[in-house]
Write an enzyme that holds these catalytic residues in place. Structure first.
Site, PDB file in Angstrom:
ATOM      1  N   SER A 198       0.858  -1.186   0.000  1.00  0.00           N
ATOM      2  CA  SER A 198       0.000   0.000   0.000  1.00  0.00           C
ATOM      3  C   SER A 198       0.888   1.227   0.000  1.00  0.00           C
ATOM      4  O   SER A 198       2.051   1.163   0.433  1.00  0.00           O
ATOM      5  CB  SER A 198      -0.893  -0.005   1.251  1.00  0.00           C
ATOM      6  OG  SER A 198      -1.551   1.236   1.420  1.00  0.00           O
ATOM      7  N   TYR A 202      -2.532  -0.235  10.695  1.00  0.00           N
ATOM      8  CA  TYR A 202      -2.513  -0.605   9.270  1.00  0.00           C
ATOM      9  C   TYR A 202      -1.200  -0.152   8.630  1.00  0.00           C
ATOM     10  O   TYR A 202      -0.534  -0.932   7.925  1.00  0.00           O
ATOM     11  CB  TYR A 202      -3.704   0.029   8.559  1.00  0.00           C
ATOM     12  CG  TYR A 202      -3.771  -0.287   7.084  1.00  0.00           C
ATOM     13  CD1 TYR A 202      -4.235  -1.518   6.642  1.00  0.00           C
ATOM     14  CD2 TYR A 202      -3.363   0.647   6.128  1.00  0.00           C
ATOM     15  CE1 TYR A 202      -4.292  -1.816   5.285  1.00  0.00           C
ATOM     16  CE2 TYR A 202      -3.416   0.357   4.773  1.00  0.00           C
ATOM     17  CZ  TYR A 202      -3.895  -0.875   4.353  1.00  0.00           C
ATOM     18  OH  TYR A 202      -3.941  -1.162   3.021  1.00  0.00           O
TER      19      TYR A 202
END
Length: 229
Positions: free
Chosen positions: A113, A126
């Site tokens: 990501s 995250y």
């Protein structure tokens, strides 16, 4: 796209219904697997080998996301994110590694990501998991650089998927914004002002798996409309 290039596909995941939907399109094998359970991983890999032979390409894309201010983040939420996004990736690659090292042209591609590359307010767990994923990828790439296996990561921005829909709902709930405003806020976090097309990610993964990409190793390739430029 990989199946169209001739690969035999094993599709692993917790929910069989979406796997079966993709399997019908790709002529792939749908196999139930929970990456937080090591026995489940090994059972799934054994089934994949039985159906499609030794593993040459491994796309590691299991992931979940949650949001919370750091001072309200619970240890349970931290453990859940790390277990899926980082420990699950570690266990998955270890399960496939014996096959990959026997291959004449092996590939590991992590779906990371842009959160692997910067801090993310309200998603420290995250971001930490995705930073860890890049550390894992780069360490493997360096360790196995002289082998016939490459290890890379794709780092998308916000993608037009149900996971982004869930992020929209969380932002709306946390901030009190309407869903439309929350979606616009998330979409505009991509410099392009639009969500990334999932097919663009699939195309990049395919490119990394091609024989001519054997010299791309240890790369974290962003696909976010220019946000990281």
């Amino acid at each position: 796209m990989i199946h169209a290039a001739g690969a035999r596909i094993s599709l692993l995941g917790r929910r069989m219904e979406p796997l079966l939907d993709v399997a019908r399109v790709t002529n792939g094998q749908a196999i139930q697997c929970d990456v937080t359970n090591l026995d489940s991983i090994h059972k799934a890999f054994d089934e994949a080998r039985a159906k499609n032979g030794l593993i040459d390409l491994l796309i590691v894309n299991a992931g979940i996301a949650e949001s919370a201010p750091f001072h309200k983040m619970t240890r349970e939420s931290w453990d859940r994110i790390i277990s899926v996004n980082l420990t699950g990736a570690f266990d998955t690659v270890q399960a496939g590694l014996p096959d990959l090292l026997k291959s004449e042209d092996a590939r590991v591609v992590f779906i990371a990501s842009v959160a692997s590359l910067r801090g993310v307010p309200y998603a420290a767990h995250y971001a930490a998991s995705k930073h860890g994923l890049l550390g894992l990828m780069r360490s493997m790439a360096a360790e196995y650089a002289k082998s016939k296996m490459t290890v890379n990561a794709v780092c998308p921005g916000y993608v037009d998927t149900p996971m982004t829909d869930q992020s929209v709902a969380r932002v709306s709930q946390i901030t009190g914004r309407g869903e439309g405003d929350a979606r616009s806020a998330i979409t505009n976090m991509n410099a392009s002002g639009r969500l990334v097309d999932p097919q663009a990610i699939a195309n990049l993964v395919l490119t990394l798996c091609l024989p001519l990409s054997r010299d791309i190793n240890g790369a974290a390739i962003t696909i976010d409309g220019g946000t990281s430029a």
